[in-house]
Motif scaffolding. Sequence first.
Motif, mmCIF file in Angstrom:
data_model
loop_
_atom_site.group_PDB
_atom_site.id
_atom_site.type_symbol
_atom_site.label_atom_id
_atom_site.label_comp_id
_atom_site.label_asym_id
_atom_site.label_seq_id
_atom_site.Cartn_x
_atom_site.Cartn_y
_atom_site.Cartn_z
ATOM 1 N N ILE A 1 0.851 -1.197 0.000
ATOM 2 C CA ILE A 1 0.000 0.000 0.000
ATOM 3 C C ILE A 1 0.883 1.243 0.000
ATOM 4 C CG2 ILE A 1 -1.792 1.270 1.250
ATOM 5 C CD1 ILE A 1 -2.731 -1.427 2.380
ATOM 6 N N HIS A 2 0.739 2.041 -1.042
ATOM 7 C CA HIS A 2 1.552 3.259 -1.169
ATOM 8 C C HIS A 2 0.961 4.408 -0.343
ATOM 9 C CE1 HIS A 2 3.592 2.167 -5.250
ATOM 10 N NE2 HIS A 2 3.203 1.055 -4.626
ATOM 11 N N CYS A 3 1.741 5.471 -0.245
ATOM 12 C CA CYS A 3 1.258 6.751 0.315
ATOM 13 C C CYS A 3 0.650 6.594 1.706
ATOM 14 C CB CYS A 3 0.227 7.418 -0.599
ATOM 15 S SG CYS A 3 0.933 8.087 -2.105
ATOM 16 N N VAL A 4 1.271 5.804 2.577
ATOM 17 C CA VAL A 4 0.747 5.681 3.929
ATOM 18 C C VAL A 4 1.234 6.903 4.727
ATOM 19 C CG1 VAL A 4 0.727 4.303 6.036
ATOM 20 C CG2 VAL A 4 0.656 3.183 3.783
ATOM 21 N N GLY A 5 0.294 7.755 5.072
ATOM 22 C CA GLY A 5 0.634 8.991 5.789
ATOM 23 C C GLY A 5 1.074 10.112 4.873
ATOM 24 N N SER A 6 1.172 9.839 3.569
ATOM 25 C CA SER A 6 1.583 10.892 2.638
ATOM 26 C C SER A 6 0.396 11.312 1.779
ATOM 27 C CB SER A 6 2.687 10.398 1.693
ATOM 28 O OG SER A 6 3.810 10.002 2.431
ATOM 29 N N ARG A 7 0.447 12.523 1.279
ATOM 30 C CA ARG A 7 -0.587 13.053 0.396
ATOM 31 C C ARG A 7 -1.969 12.838 1.013
ATOM 32 N NH1 ARG A 7 -0.053 10.897 -5.445
ATOM 33 N NH2 ARG A 7 -1.102 12.859 -5.873
ATOM 34 N N ASP A 8 -2.026 13.089 2.289
ATOM 35 C CA ASP A 8 -3.240 12.799 3.035
ATOM 36 C C ASP A 8 -3.443 13.949 4.013
ATOM 37 O OD1 ASP A 8 -5.128 11.920 4.881
ATOM 38 O OD2 ASP A 8 -4.495 9.818 4.698
ATOM 39 N N GLU A 9 -4.579 14.627 3.885
ATOM 40 C CA GLU A 9 -4.808 15.795 4.733
ATOM 41 C C GLU A 9 -4.808 15.470 6.218
ATOM 42 O OE1 GLU A 9 -8.223 17.955 3.514
ATOM 43 O OE2 GLU A 9 -7.216 18.772 1.735
ATOM 44 N N ASN A 10 -5.082 14.190 6.544
ATOM 45 C CA ASN A 10 -5.101 13.820 7.958
ATOM 46 C C ASN A 10 -3.701 13.622 8.524
ATOM 47 O OD1 ASN A 10 -7.986 13.689 8.115
ATOM 48 N ND2 ASN A 10 -7.824 11.811 6.881
ATOM 49 N N TYR A 11 -2.733 13.421 7.644
ATOM 50 C CA TYR A 11 -1.368 13.169 8.114
ATOM 51 C C TYR A 11 -0.438 14.173 7.460
ATOM 52 C CZ TYR A 11 -3.910 9.140 9.705
ATOM 53 O OH TYR A 11 -4.846 8.345 10.302
ATOM 54 N N ASN A 12 0.371 13.737 6.493
ATOM 55 C CA ASN A 12 1.241 14.683 5.814
ATOM 56 C C ASN A 12 0.679 14.972 4.424
ATOM 57 O OD1 ASN A 12 3.121 14.776 7.914
ATOM 58 N ND2 ASN A 12 4.122 12.898 7.183
ATOM 59 N N VAL A 13 0.583 16.248 4.094
ATOM 60 C CA VAL A 13 0.008 16.569 2.777
ATOM 61 C C VAL A 13 1.046 16.412 1.668
ATOM 62 C CG1 VAL A 13 -1.807 18.096 3.563
ATOM 63 C CG2 VAL A 13 0.460 19.029 3.158
ATOM 64 N N TYR A 14 2.324 16.410 2.062
ATOM 65 C CA TYR A 14 3.353 16.369 1.014
ATOM 66 C C TYR A 14 3.587 14.954 0.490
ATOM 67 C CZ TYR A 14 6.274 15.237 5.117
ATOM 68 O OH TYR A 14 6.789 14.685 6.255
ATOM 69 N N CYS A 15 4.166 14.877 -0.689
ATOM 70 C CA CYS A 15 4.609 13.609 -1.270
ATOM 71 C C CYS A 15 6.007 13.338 -0.766
ATOM 72 C CB CYS A 15 4.597 13.726 -2.798
ATOM 73 S SG CYS A 15 5.532 12.422 -3.648
ATOM 74 N N SER A 16 6.261 12.134 -0.306
ATOM 75 C CA SER A 16 7.560 11.828 0.278
ATOM 76 C C SER A 16 8.614 11.410 -0.750
ATOM 77 C CB SER A 16 7.420 10.757 1.359
ATOM 78 O OG SER A 16 6.738 11.293 2.471
ATOM 79 N N ARG A 17 8.280 11.457 -1.993
ATOM 80 C CA ARG A 17 9.224 11.323 -3.109
ATOM 81 C C ARG A 17 9.824 9.941 -3.324
ATOM 82 N NH1 ARG A 17 13.639 15.863 -3.671
ATOM 83 N NH2 ARG A 17 14.075 14.638 -5.521
ATOM 84 N N VAL A 18 10.096 9.199 -2.244
ATOM 85 C CA VAL A 18 10.831 7.949 -2.418
ATOM 86 C C VAL A 18 9.934 6.719 -2.367
ATOM 87 C CG1 VAL A 18 12.974 8.883 -1.516
ATOM 88 C CG2 VAL A 18 11.345 7.833 0.058
ATOM 89 N N CYS A 19 8.694 6.863 -1.893
ATOM 90 C CA CYS A 19 7.898 5.668 -1.565
ATOM 91 C C CYS A 19 7.469 4.890 -2.806
ATOM 92 C CB CYS A 19 6.689 6.044 -0.732
ATOM 93 S SG CYS A 19 6.971 7.443 0.323
ATOM 94 N N CYS A 20 7.098 5.588 -3.892
ATOM 95 C CA CYS A 20 6.715 4.864 -5.105
ATOM 96 C C CYS A 20 7.860 3.953 -5.533
ATOM 97 C CB CYS A 20 6.412 5.849 -6.236
ATOM 98 S SG CYS A 20 4.768 6.562 -6.104
ATOM 99 N N MET A 21 9.054 4.562 -5.550
ATOM 100 C CA MET A 21 10.188 3.807 -6.076
ATOM 101 C C MET A 21 10.587 2.666 -5.150
ATOM 102 S SD MET A 21 10.757 4.717 -9.058
ATOM 103 C CE MET A 21 12.259 3.798 -9.287
ATOM 104 N N TYR A 22 10.595 2.901 -3.823
ATOM 105 C CA TYR A 22 11.008 1.782 -2.955
ATOM 106 C C TYR A 22 9.928 0.711 -2.925
ATOM 107 C CZ TYR A 22 8.638 3.280 1.488
ATOM 108 O OH TYR A 22 7.745 3.598 2.462
ATOM 109 N N SER A 23 8.650 1.133 -3.109
ATOM 110 C CA SER A 23 7.583 0.123 -3.131
ATOM 111 C C SER A 23 7.732 -0.766 -4.363
ATOM 112 C CB SER A 23 6.206 0.802 -3.174
ATOM 113 O OG SER A 23 6.041 1.616 -2.053
ATOM 114 N N ILE A 24 8.068 -0.147 -5.486
ATOM 115 C CA ILE A 24 8.262 -0.932 -6.710
ATOM 116 C C ILE A 24 9.466 -1.866 -6.542
ATOM 117 C CG2 ILE A 24 8.780 -0.793 -9.175
ATOM 118 C CD1 ILE A 24 7.330 1.968 -9.149
#
Lengths: 332, 671, 172
Positions: B399-422
């Motif tokens: 599951i990507h974007c856990v806590g990222s790009r989410d108004e309830n947690y961090n709104v920013y993109c953490s940049r590395v998660c897509c790539m490390y998830s892949i």
Amino acid sequence: MSNPTKPQVAFYWCASCGGCEEAVVDLADGVLAVVDAVDIVFWPVALDFKRSDVEARPDGSIAVAFVNGAIRTSEQEEMAHMLRRKAQFLIAFGACSHLGGIPGLANLWDRESVLRGSYSEAPSVVNPEGTLPQESWQEDGRRVTLPAFRDTVRTLDQVVEVDYYIPGCPPTPKLLMDAVQAILSGALPPRGSVLAPDIALCDQCHLKATKPDRLLLASFKRPHQVLIDPETCLLSQGLLCLGPATRAGCEALCPHGNMPCTGCFGPTSRVHDVGAKLVSAVGSAFDASSPDAIEAVLSTIPDPVGTFYRYSLPASRLRRKVSQAAPAEAAQ
Amino acid sequence: MREALSKNGGPRVGVYICHCGKNIAGLVDVQRLTEYAATLPGVAVARDYKYMCSDPGQVLIQKDIAEHKLDRIVVAACSPLLHERTFRSATEAGGLNPFYFQMVSIREHASWVHTDKEEATRKAQDLVRAAVQRVIYHESLERRRVPINPAVLVVGGGIAGIHAALTIANGGKHVYLVEREPTIGGHMAKFDKTFPTLDCAACILTPKMTAVRAHPNITLWTYSEVSQVEGYVGNYKVKVKRRPRYINEELCLGCLECIPACIYKEAKHPDEFNLGLSKRRPIYIPFPQAVPQVVVIDPETCIEFKSGKCKKTCVEACGERNAIDFRQTERTEEIEVGAIVLATGFKTFDAGRVPYYGYGVYPNVYSALEIERLVNASGPTGGEVVLRDGRKPERVGIIHCVGSRDENYNVYCSRVCCMYSIKLAHLIKERTEAEVYNFYIDIRTPGKGFEEFYTKTLAEGVHFVRGKVGQVSDWATAPEEQGKLVIQVEDTLAGMIRRIPVDMVVLSPGLDPQPDAQEVRRLFNISCSNEGWFLERHPKLAPVNTFTDGIFLAGACQGPKDIPDSVAQAGAAAAESLALIDAGYFELEPTTAYLLAEECSGCKTCIPLCPYNAIAFDAEIAKAAINEALCKGCGVCVAACPSGSIQQHLFDDRQIYAEILGVLAGATAAS
Amino acid sequence: MEEQRVGTVNGQEPTIVAFFCTWCTYTAADLAGTSRMKYPPNVRIIRVMCSGRVDPQFVVEAFAQGADGVLIGGCHPGDCHYVEGNYKALRRIALLKRVLRTMGIEDERLRLEWISASEGDKVARVISEMVGAVRRLGRLDLPAKRRGWDAEVLPHGGPTEALAAAAAPDGR
């Protein structure tokens, strides 16, 4: 009576308590030296000259006019203008004339409330009809007039140009003698100067050495709240001594008398608004960080305006209380 | 271009209005502004120009100084924080003291924040008038030069800190590298492979770690933290607290014989380095390649510390090497450095904060960092991806974007998660041959070789489902869901709600600032962005500088970054440090406070106010004395001086009063 | 943050003088600019190194010269670039407010705000709020009020010709 070879000098009082007149008398034996050197041509409190006597003199014929007291009435304005015309040097003498003084605190109210307070509401006054002074009145077919009582108290230099200022409530005899001698000898500083040292009072205070280098207070005290140690800097005892912000020249008379300086000599030339400057200095002199703690300390200064602008409200940058219903609107 | 020659005598001010292309001229009527400036008292020349910061713009100032005998310069353009230096230099090149200059921001403070031409122009007029009135009171000033101590402190021993330290040390300067964990290596040391090249992380990192240890110019202090920072650029005094590891680092050879000798026959305590996926003994080394190769004793679990009655079999094993010292205490080292590089890194977002993903509830919901350890050949399972019960997973959901790009947690993109998830998807598939599903909002692959890596992984048969997962649960609603974790997701490409049963869920959390980032930034007197990342001086032009001179940023402490970006930034921070040191000196702004000594009454109001102890009482003359070398120019004492006997260069009372009067000229003219 | 259409031309629009510390609030105002946030044009920003440099005399001077409001911006508590200059500002402004209150100047006309370098949006919001609050109070416009107060007195007498003649030979 007037000796044309001696410089002619005038004294006049406006809105003042008479203390400045006392200061002249306080010259004691020194007054003889003054009278020797000058010819007093006008001094309503002591000598019987009339306004018309002064008016009859040529413009610029009086060497020096010392005017004490603030300017509150139309008559005081007229006298100030006349003395300005007649005198070569016009000297604002004492705190009221210099800065507005204690009478200047009336600028926290307007004309109506001052008159009502004095003539009708004061507990010692019996005035069931609520009669207030009128500028003109008909009585038995005769018209009597009083000078107009202004809404705002002014310093002398807010009404006419002033050449020099002698500060103090009242000025000390020494300052007066120094000023007279400076004028007579022509050894004068630039026009507009205050004739007292341009340094704060601590410089002259005998208690200066007892102030700790790093003093931060926890609260401020009023003189009746502490047993004052006469050997120790009054600020370090928590008393709001205004010596650091007040011009020297009195040689710390009040601290010598175990009372904190209340600022009657006014600020140094480098300060624009002594009350605001005191806010800055006093606001820096205590240790509190949270808004509540700050308010607690500040509540130990019950009357900040009366404390910081005690002698100088009319000379302050704000000059008087702003009232939304002030005549300003009408005049616009 | 307009000009107006002022009356003779008095100051001769040159006013320059920048168009900044359309940035200013688009809203502020620069022609009217220039005409207005020409009418102001003291103004000898007023011109407008397309780009004042360009060479021709600067030359314009220089030529006018000579031709029109200007003695003051005002430039109305962008923020002084951006180009004040540029125009001061131009003023100086024209033969004037650089401080006979004042800058007006009519871009950031007018054209960019307003929409009405008339109002923006009127505001610009007021601001220009204020500057003209102010600059007349400017004085000729000299910048103070301070020497630069050639040593550098690097805080944080992850890949960014390591790279910065090595670069500076290779440049011949001494480096103190301070790391709070018992070993350097940071997050990268936990990884098996790096994206997108699938380099072995250890193969590229461990040589650098060893190089740090061996470098003659590097003093490495692990298990240590900076506790105090004083001074200023070029001359920082730093205290470093060194926690006791109960091992004499000089004597420990790294033979590790003490570890199996521990009275605990079995490791019983959760191993921090493996995120608790394995156990360690009270005496341990975080991982085999740790640098320094020195064991640590954990006093919380060591029997000797708890009861004082241990047989101390470890001491026996150590024998005459005698490296174990139970009486070691915390020490404080004091060092002096000229520059500081902060490379304090990040923490991964705590996946347990998202309750509907079941982290910490279902044993087979893992965080990505745990999977990094599982796929690592030197990890707790020797590189086997297995569930808690030892089974091999057949179906895995990432599951990507856990806590990222989410108004309830961090709104920013953490940049590395897509790539490390892949990357993890590829590695899990490689190790287990499981069906692997990725659940993503968007796939972001903006890097060299990133998109290719994604395409390749797609071709390997990894599934990608576009949709934010709503829930992970073990509630089976169909036979095939029995005993599985069910991922419920809206597949936004298929346009349907799906329930996908899996054996293992991998959560890909974003990156958080370190939990103590606020304390750290206060310690170093720098700023943080809203999210808590350390703030760079300028997002584009000074990305590794901070607002505090001599303190630089490297790696993820400034914002989420992958390894190559961290290394690049570390190199930049190292270069900035080296440039500072090699210049040999730093010029401080001359905005210090100064005493009018004649006028000072010695009231001592100012003395306790100075945070830098720059004001002392000179008992001999009974007046204050300001040490301008220590003064940093805040002006607190200037405001406080009850007799107006302290002033501040470039911010003296007359200058500020002139500015107040100037900005209000419009307000009073209107009434 | 919709910018209100204003016009200072008729003299009815308030002017706010702002003193911003260079490290936090001034930087934030720059950020508001680079982010193209919009706020009313009634504010005039003066840069100081620290909110602790803001002498209450500046505030009083600004009011005396025609400001209808004064805004001071500094770093958040604990964040001051100069350790605690902002606390000095806090104490001074608290005391100054007491003075101003007595002088008939409403609390809303003086505002102290902590705005960090990253809070460009807060700069825009605070300025918009303050312009709104001051607009509701109406203009303070002390220069006009002073002209009104002085309408009651005789015109200011300059030195007479005789005085000028007497003074001239001395070269004063």
